[in-house]
Write a protein that holds these residues in place. Sequence first.
Motif, PDB file in Angstrom:
ATOM      1  N   PHE A 145      -4.485   9.277  -7.921  1.00 52.27           N
ATOM      2  CA  PHE A 145      -4.842   9.842  -6.616  1.00 52.27           C
ATOM      3  C   PHE A 145      -5.956  10.873  -6.784  1.00 52.27           C
ATOM      4  CE2 PHE A 145      -0.631   8.130  -6.299  1.00 52.27           C
ATOM      5  CZ  PHE A 145      -0.586   7.574  -5.027  1.00 52.27           C
ATOM      6  N   PRO A 146      -6.664  11.175  -5.681  1.00 43.53           N
ATOM      7  CA  PRO A 146      -7.855  12.036  -5.801  1.00 43.53           C
ATOM      8  C   PRO A 146      -7.586  13.440  -6.356  1.00 43.53           C
ATOM      9  CG  PRO A 146      -7.898  10.873  -3.715  1.00 43.53           C
ATOM     10  CD  PRO A 146      -6.545  10.615  -4.318  1.00 43.53           C
ATOM     11  N   ILE A 158      -8.155  17.960  -2.713  1.00 41.68           N
ATOM     12  CA  ILE A 158      -7.243  17.973  -1.568  1.00 41.68           C
ATOM     13  C   ILE A 158      -7.895  18.765  -0.433  1.00 41.68           C
ATOM     14  CG2 ILE A 158      -4.930  18.566  -0.765  1.00 41.68           C
ATOM     15  CD1 ILE A 158      -3.988  18.534  -3.644  1.00 41.68           C
ATOM     16  N   TYR A 215      -4.624  19.707   4.322  1.00 43.66           N
ATOM     17  CA  TYR A 215      -3.398  19.097   3.786  1.00 43.66           C
ATOM     18  C   TYR A 215      -2.499  20.170   3.191  1.00 43.66           C
ATOM     19  CZ  TYR A 215      -5.747  14.472   3.757  1.00 43.66           C
ATOM     20  OH  TYR A 215      -6.402  13.329   4.086  1.00 43.66           O
ATOM     21  N   ILE A 265      -1.503  15.461  -1.270  1.00 41.71           N
ATOM     22  CA  ILE A 265      -2.476  14.358  -1.198  1.00 41.71           C
ATOM     23  C   ILE A 265      -1.764  13.010  -1.316  1.00 41.71           C
ATOM     24  CG2 ILE A 265      -3.055  14.461  -3.684  1.00 41.71           C
ATOM     25  CD1 ILE A 265      -5.748  13.837  -1.202  1.00 41.71           C
ATOM     26  N   GLU A 267      -0.139  11.845   1.898  1.00 43.70           N
ATOM     27  CA  GLU A 267      -1.020  11.161   2.859  1.00 43.70           C
ATOM     28  C   GLU A 267      -1.039   9.660   2.623  1.00 43.70           C
ATOM     29  OE1 GLU A 267      -2.916  12.350   5.584  1.00 43.70           O
ATOM     30  OE2 GLU A 267      -1.614  14.083   5.256  1.00 43.70           O
ATOM     31  N   SER A 268      -1.041   9.251   1.355  1.00 37.92           N
ATOM     32  CA  SER A 268      -0.995   7.818   1.058  1.00 37.92           C
ATOM     33  C   SER A 268       0.363   7.233   1.427  1.00 37.92           C
ATOM     34  CB  SER A 268      -1.284   7.563  -0.424  1.00 37.92           C
ATOM     35  OG  SER A 268      -2.657   7.736  -0.692  1.00 37.92           O
ATOM     36  N   ARG A 314       2.382   8.131   3.631  1.00 36.97           N
ATOM     37  CA  ARG A 314       2.473   8.001   5.083  1.00 36.97           C
ATOM     38  C   ARG A 314       1.902   6.654   5.546  1.00 36.97           C
ATOM     39  NH1 ARG A 314      -1.259   8.861   8.715  1.00 36.97           N
ATOM     40  NH2 ARG A 314      -2.574  10.046   7.313  1.00 36.97           N
ATOM     41  N   SER A 315       0.747   6.277   4.963  1.00 35.73           N
ATOM     42  CA  SER A 315       0.122   5.038   5.441  1.00 35.73           C
ATOM     43  C   SER A 315       0.772   3.795   4.820  1.00 35.73           C
ATOM     44  CB  SER A 315      -1.379   5.066   5.159  1.00 35.73           C
ATOM     45  OG  SER A 315      -1.616   4.971   3.777  1.00 35.73           O
ATOM     46  N   TRP A 316       1.531   3.970   3.753  1.00 34.37           N
ATOM     47  CA  TRP A 316       2.149   2.805   3.091  1.00 34.37           C
ATOM     48  C   TRP A 316       3.556   2.500   3.614  1.00 34.37           C
ATOM     49  CZ3 TRP A 316       0.839   4.633  -2.598  1.00 34.37           C
ATOM     50  CH2 TRP A 316      -0.564   4.545  -2.783  1.00 34.37           C
ATOM     51  N   LEU A 334       6.158   6.166  -8.175  1.00 33.67           N
ATOM     52  CA  LEU A 334       4.865   6.272  -8.847  1.00 33.67           C
ATOM     53  C   LEU A 334       4.782   7.473  -9.779  1.00 33.67           C
ATOM     54  CD1 LEU A 334       2.360   5.385  -5.980  1.00 33.67           C
ATOM     55  CD2 LEU A 334       3.365   3.883  -7.703  1.00 33.67           C
TER      56      LEU A 334
END
Lengths: 507, 507
Positions: free
Chosen positions: A71-72, A75, A79, A130, A133-134, A136-138, A149
């Motif tokens: 992940f990035p 941040i 967030y 951060i 956020e992923s 949430r969309s998954w 993960l």
Amino acid sequence: MAKKPKNAISPTRAENYPDWFQAVIKEADMAEIAHVRGCMVIKPWGYGLWERIQRELDDRIKATGHENAYFPLFIPLSYIEKEAAHVEGFAKECAVVTHHRLEANADGTGLVPAAELPEPLVVRPTSETIIGESFRSWVQSYRDLPILLNQWANVVRWELRPRVFLRTTEFLWQEGHTAHASEAEALDEMNQMLEVYRELAEDVLAIPVLTGPKPENERFPGAVETLCIEAMMQDGKALQAGTSHYLGQNFAKAANIEFVNKDNEPEFAYTTSWGVSTRLVGGVIMTHGDDDGLRVPPKIAPWQIVIVPYQPGGDDDAVIMDYAKKLQKDLCKKKYDGLPVRAHLDARDIRPIDKRWQWVKKGVPIVVEVGKRDIDAGNVAYRRRDNAGKNNFGPRDEFVGSASKLLAEIQKVYFEQAKAFRDANMHTHLTTYDEFVDWFNGGAEKAGHASPGFVRAKWCGERDSEELYAKHKVTIRCLPTDQSGTEGTCILTGKPATLDAIYAKAY
Amino acid sequence: MAKKPKNAISPTRAENYPDWFQAVIKEADMAEIAHVRGCMVIKPWGYGLWERIQRELDDRIKATGHENAYFPLFIPLSYIEKEAAHVEGFAKECAVVTHHRLEANADGTGLVPAAELPEPLVVRPTSETIIGESFRSWVQSYRDLPILLNQWANVVRWELRPRVFLRTTEFLWQEGHTAHASEAEALDEMNQMLEVYRELAEDVLAIPVLTGPKPENERFPGAVETLCIEAMMQDGKALQAGTSHYLGQNFAKAANIEFVNKDNEPEFAYTTSWGVSTRLVGGVIMTHGDDDGLRVPPKIAPWQIVIVPYQPGGDDDAVIMDYAKKLQKDLCKKKYDGLPVRAHLDARDIRPIDKRWQWVKKGVPIVVEVGKRDIDAGNVAYRRRDNAGKNNFGPRDEFVGSASKLLAEIQKVYFEQAKAFRDANMHTHLTTYDEFVDWFNGGAEKAGHASPGFVRAKWCGERDSEELYAKHKVTIRCLPTDQSGTEGTCILTGKPATLDAIYAKAY
């Protein structure tokens, strides 16, 4: 052969433990504070330990059903702002990116930041926000859960008083992040990963640890529960060596990780996170090192056996080198801990005695010295780092055949020595606050101990008892898993208490 | 069994290659552009490929005598300013840290950057300048050389037009950095590492590459020589897949890496650097992917064989699952490429046909389907991803016994297909600038080719010829190692020329 110096490391542990720690790192050539404020350069020997730790832990993380991802680094500030406790805990000292370009300054003498970002970016101090956020969309349905993960990454927490491997502005770690459809499953995950860390510490790093929850004031910012493994260093201070957090629905609510459950109702996910870092390398040094330098547990030693040829100069030199090469090759065919033995031939053109001392200071488990007389007798001479003073002789093939047994023995000796030390410095006889205050202010030393070590005593669990230990620079390290359950009185407040707590000074 | 859809990926390569690339990444669930501008989230399947690439390359980096280390993420601005060409090349778009604290803003509604740094820090775009500072302090004498280090790290180059795996603000890579006592040794190092990259690309990733130096204007900023491996994607465009640089004494002078040589004279060290990145994953997709998704070369496939049980629901289900488990276990006992075969049993509770298509899109080399009828006959049914339409049947034990042979065949097929494609799109018949201009502006397509591909032609080597190709969005990819040495005329200027160059459009 040159006379053994009194000690290879100066000062000794007894003389000045913090300086001894720095000296070991320098003499073993493991790392150094970088020219960049608060950061460190991890040199090959230090990084080699970390690589072995990574491999051992990564295997276990995968064996428990997790996958690696990435992940990035950055941040967005917004967030971080979402979870109040998290802001409180992490937003204080961190690196903030505000520009994305450098331009020549007005007088052309240098560069200045340009292109200001509309929203500042924080270099991750940890990645809950951060990764949330992923997630949430998954996540839409319970069928998308669990998500299991892990990432290996660098993180940054601005340190005002950096110390190599223990507290640096940038450090390396792994951080696991999972999301679950129920509290029970998330709690199981938290417990499972603590057990993985306990096993890593004890079975791989040979560091005995206490396990258990942290008191509320020591929890990860935003966590509902924080479990930890706590180790005792040779100065009697505690080192938090790994943590596993149950985050409840706090981060899920902040990041809106919502799913439709089996009853077709919307529900926030239950998340966990867990991590260990390059701090473990510091723990290895402070648990196993002695006054001759580092001692590396064989399972994480970059080289487990180093061969030092003694070449007098002359016709025999080639014979000696050939013998050493063959010995190395045969050792590498043996297996220890499921992997080929890591045997190294030190063929550098420097004095053998200097080589040997370098490897002693680096803590290589076994150093073999190969000379013509031993070759003629079919013998090898070797020294075990757990007993560096003693020179062992034996038939060459017998040594090769027993190599993995010797390594296993050394691994075991280190654990047992560390455990004996910890047990000897675990004090359970204190019961009153007066005794507590005295003990952590010179009383332990007056009673003949080198340090206060760990004090195991009762705790009432009340938040306002915190200042009673804090003012003596003592913390509650954990509420150990093996609670006795006996009734007693709180060592701080004198109130009735059942909880056992571990009190200690700490890194 | 459901009818095979026309294609699993929409659009197809022929319809829209850039969109096909994005669709493959999405359908294979490899990565996604992050909510953070220009960064990416690498998901488990994409990261799994990268982990295999890392392992294969790391072994080779170590086998050639290098050790891993780790250097700081942050570079003080003044370090970057030291090497003029480097500034020009890298200082333009980068993330700049200017503050090390966040504070509540005046109205208490959020956080603002505080504690401004006396000197801004640049998030490393590459580490020559920061590693140079360490080398300077480590090198006094020729005896301290060579230094042969590598680091696995994240780097940041602010991208205005990000594209997953090809061009993102943050990406992962390895960067090797070495210092030597002579130019000859440093040049050998540069050449050696290019060969490691060629081998990685061709033998592991099954991507045929051209090798050779870049023309001067394409060199790494500050390098004396840049060698590269160049691959052809299926749209005929070139992808620079790895570079190895000889930096001469440029960085040594900038960072003052000076040593006393054997003649007792002070001399600046000769340095190299070399790197490959997560861009390689993009190269794998664009070299091997087809209109059904990704095709992963077996050597880097996270799973090489996936078993999909067909359970009709009923008494046979347990028998089928047991059979599948045993099959997986037996396959994992086999070895391919020196490692246990990575076989996975997909026991998820979703339709088998959906599972199979997921694994096809992810590019798993072999998918085995286990049904009751096959079990009764002692057979297995399997599909090779290099020939996905064909269903193969055979005795179970024969299949297990030949698993590693099948994987080796698929690995070979991918390389040969890619090589045949590249050779068919390598054009050597163009000689004049008019032909050149026409070819790259629709002429190739008019002549029946899908793309201009690579044009191999002469180049005079003059800097002012650069605009003649640049204005057609063409670059010189490399001056290929296998120079013909024949005399001819420069395709750009018509001047006499001996150099062969590869002209192409590129990523």
